[in-house]
Design a protein around this motif. Sequence first.
Motif, short mmCIF file in Angstrom:
data_model
loop_
_atom_site.label_atom_id
_atom_site.label_comp_id
_atom_site.label_asym_id
_atom_site.label_seq_id
_atom_site.Cartn_x
_atom_site.Cartn_y
_atom_site.Cartn_z
N HIS A 101 -115.74 -92.37 -12.50
CA HIS A 101 -115.72 -91.83 -13.91
C HIS A 101 -117.17 -91.21 -14.45
O HIS A 101 -117.33 -91.29 -15.57
CB HIS A 101 -115.82 -93.02 -15.06
CG HIS A 101 -114.26 -93.34 -14.97
ND1 HIS A 101 -113.56 -94.05 -13.97
CD2 HIS A 101 -113.19 -93.19 -15.98
CE1 HIS A 101 -112.38 -94.51 -14.44
NE2 HIS A 101 -111.99 -93.82 -15.40
N ASP B 212 -114.48 -86.83 -15.50
CA ASP B 212 -113.08 -87.16 -16.11
C ASP B 212 -111.96 -86.71 -15.06
O ASP B 212 -112.05 -85.63 -14.65
CB ASP B 212 -112.31 -86.64 -17.41
CG ASP B 212 -113.34 -87.41 -18.65
OD1 ASP B 212 -113.57 -88.48 -18.21
OD2 ASP B 212 -113.56 -86.81 -19.57
N SER B 213 -110.87 -87.32 -14.82
CA SER B 213 -110.00 -86.62 -13.74
C SER B 213 -109.10 -85.83 -14.55
O SER B 213 -108.85 -86.03 -15.66
CB SER B 213 -109.26 -87.99 -13.25
OG SER B 213 -108.58 -88.83 -14.12
N THR B 214 -108.26 -85.00 -13.95
CA THR B 214 -107.41 -84.03 -14.44
C THR B 214 -106.05 -84.81 -14.53
O THR B 214 -105.36 -84.42 -15.44
CB THR B 214 -107.38 -82.82 -13.60
OG1 THR B 214 -108.65 -82.14 -13.46
CG2 THR B 214 -106.42 -81.75 -14.20
N ASP B 215 -105.54 -85.49 -13.40
CA ASP B 215 -104.44 -86.20 -13.38
C ASP B 215 -104.32 -87.14 -12.20
O ASP B 215 -105.38 -87.20 -11.27
CB ASP B 215 -103.32 -85.14 -12.87
CG ASP B 215 -101.88 -85.55 -13.11
OD1 ASP B 215 -101.87 -86.53 -13.89
OD2 ASP B 215 -100.82 -85.06 -12.44
N LYS C 166 -104.03 -91.38 -10.94
CA LYS C 166 -104.32 -92.96 -11.52
C LYS C 166 -105.36 -93.45 -10.50
O LYS C 166 -105.58 -93.26 -9.20
CB LYS C 166 -103.06 -93.66 -11.51
CG LYS C 166 -102.13 -93.16 -12.60
CD LYS C 166 -101.57 -94.43 -13.07
CE LYS C 166 -100.37 -94.12 -14.20
NZ LYS C 166 -101.18 -93.22 -15.43
N ASP D 263 -105.39 -100.67 -14.22
CA ASP D 263 -105.37 -99.24 -14.36
C ASP D 263 -106.66 -98.79 -15.21
O ASP D 263 -106.79 -99.20 -16.33
CB ASP D 263 -104.06 -98.42 -14.94
CG ASP D 263 -104.34 -97.15 -15.11
OD1 ASP D 263 -105.26 -96.37 -14.52
OD2 ASP D 263 -103.17 -96.61 -15.39
N THR E 256 -107.77 -95.40 -15.34
CA THR E 256 -107.98 -94.04 -15.38
C THR E 256 -108.32 -93.56 -16.72
O THR E 256 -109.39 -92.64 -16.66
CB THR E 256 -106.62 -93.53 -15.15
OG1 THR E 256 -105.80 -94.05 -14.05
CG2 THR E 256 -106.57 -92.06 -14.72
N LYS E 257 -107.96 -94.04 -17.75
CA LYS E 257 -108.19 -93.61 -19.01
C LYS E 257 -108.81 -94.96 -19.73
O LYS E 257 -108.03 -95.86 -19.94
CB LYS E 257 -106.96 -93.20 -20.13
CG LYS E 257 -106.29 -91.97 -19.30
CD LYS E 257 -107.02 -90.63 -20.13
CE LYS E 257 -106.46 -89.44 -19.40
NZ LYS E 257 -107.01 -89.11 -18.10
N ASP F 36 -111.66 -96.39 -22.77
CA ASP F 36 -112.42 -96.08 -24.28
C ASP F 36 -113.87 -96.49 -23.88
O ASP F 36 -114.22 -96.90 -22.76
CB ASP F 36 -111.85 -96.70 -25.33
CG ASP F 36 -111.87 -98.24 -25.23
OD1 ASP F 36 -112.81 -98.83 -24.57
OD2 ASP F 36 -111.17 -99.08 -25.99
#
Lengths: 306, 318
Positions: free
Chosen positions: B56, B59-62, B64, B71, B73-74, B76
Amino acid sequence: MAKDKVKNEAVTESTEIDYAAKAKRNKPGSLPYIWRHIRQNPLAMGSLVIIIALFILSFLSPYIMKYSFSKISMRDQYALPNSEHLLGCDEVGRDILSRILYGAKYTMSIGFASTAISAAIGIVLGAVAGYFGGWVDGLIMRFLDIFQSFPGILLAILISTVLGPGFEKVILALGVSGAPGYARMMRASILTVRGSEYIEAAQSINCSTARIIRKHIIPNAISPLIIQIAQGIAAAGLMASALSFLGFGVQAPTPEWGSMLSSARNFIRDYPHMCIFPGIFIMITVLAYNLVGDAIRDALDPRLRD
Amino acid sequence: MSELLRVEHLKKYFPTPRGTVHAVDDITFTIEKGKTMGLVGESGCGKSTLGRTVIHLQDSTDGKIFLDGKDITKVDKNELKAVREKMQIIFQDPYSSLNPRMTLRDTIKEPLELSGRFNKEQLEDETTRLMDLVGIEKRFHYSYPHELDGGRRQRVGIARAIALHPEFVVCDEPVSALDVSIQAQILNLLMDLQDQEQLTYIFVTHDLSVVRHISDTICVMYLGQMVETCPTDELFKNPLHPYTKALLSAIPSVDIHNRSKRIQLKGEITSAIDPKPGCRFAQRCPYAKEDCYRDLTLTEVRPGHFVSCAYVKEINNL
């Protein structure tokens, strides 16, 4: 055995304290450290003494000088240096040494004050442009491009013409016209630092943006500016003299060094001492500011330590 | 062994004025706890980007990313803080990854300070412990980075990374900027720390002998794509993808009687900007056929040995 161990521990502990204390004393950037650094550098120390002495003498000059800076004495017109008037007299018989000392505070404080204004405007604009980038950067830099497409002296003349002559107005004119240079430098410096891996490292250990700017970017981006500021003080002093020389600066009868040169140039063939002495003082002051600036820069940067 | 990190179809694209750079394109792998995955490939193939995206820093584009089955990936802001404490990075260049204005001690202390877990006294003790752990002598504790050699600086970078006991560390070419004699020291330190702290590594490098020494599995990348992944021994004994074969044949041999035959690749590296579909190695591959320019899939040729080549069986007579 047990005794030895205790002894050993005591030794390591004392060395530990030693390292920490030593590090504290040697922390670059701390005021005592800068002071120590300047003191070890005879050139910088001498320069500092000259600067301070000139300021003090300038304020004391009405009390210690035999002749007032504005006292006209036609008998001493064009007098060469002699025991009464150490640096001679000008075209209306005013004592040149008194005038130089009295005028020192003007020339020197114009340098300080206008550089402070330039640096403040420039650092803020440059830091914003460099850190945020994108259209903010574009907007600020294009604006500065327009500003910088005028030669510096022309810009200063333009602003002084609009504002009118006078001590504060010269400071403002020089301050504003000098700002783009600092902005450019700060921006370039921040861009370099921002791309460093240690900024990325700071992010990876959860440094906040504010902390990154404060602890990682500013300390590393500021050092080219320190030297620039030191030289800027000198350059702004010169510029103030140039403005006075051209008649836009501090007005007669205030004996600003540049205006002294300006009026003395009419007599340069017959009475060169009227030019030479103010010129020498301008040169010495500029040199002194530069040397002190160098020393401070060295003290701030741990990489330049001996 | 339990799985610590799983990455599925991870993509990282960079928009540039000349098109989109597919720096990391559809990468899938898993790493078990306490193991090391070597990530190899030539310069610019996206291995560092992959490492940085996983932890991180970008940011990843796509795709997981799962850490310990969760998870991540996204996330806060608060979760990101927690994630970063668990996943750290050791940088390639110990000269530019340390703030030149901070003493080594302050650099190592910073992550501890920022975690908010320690009081003042504990902070100092913990910093000293870390510096001892990575082997920085007392007299250097208050030195500045420029006063040290590369090896010692890299030790500081390592101490900073492991300060908060992360579970997972990306080693981004940690020894490639160092002298060979120092490389061994740093590699040994990394392996010792792995044992002591139960660390899991992604070891990014282009040095095949280093990766053979340190990793349990290897993942080979070419222009953002994953080419082949399998256990280390298997890869060196039995490379299946034509690119891996060429890569391994480039390792210099000291045995003059048994010189490995070097496979010379022809053609230029294709651009990672808006690449054509299919295998990106196809243009330089001696076995390429038309099918290679269609979709590419990773196939498990043997248990644990994945290769992304449409003709892997034909090429290797399997």
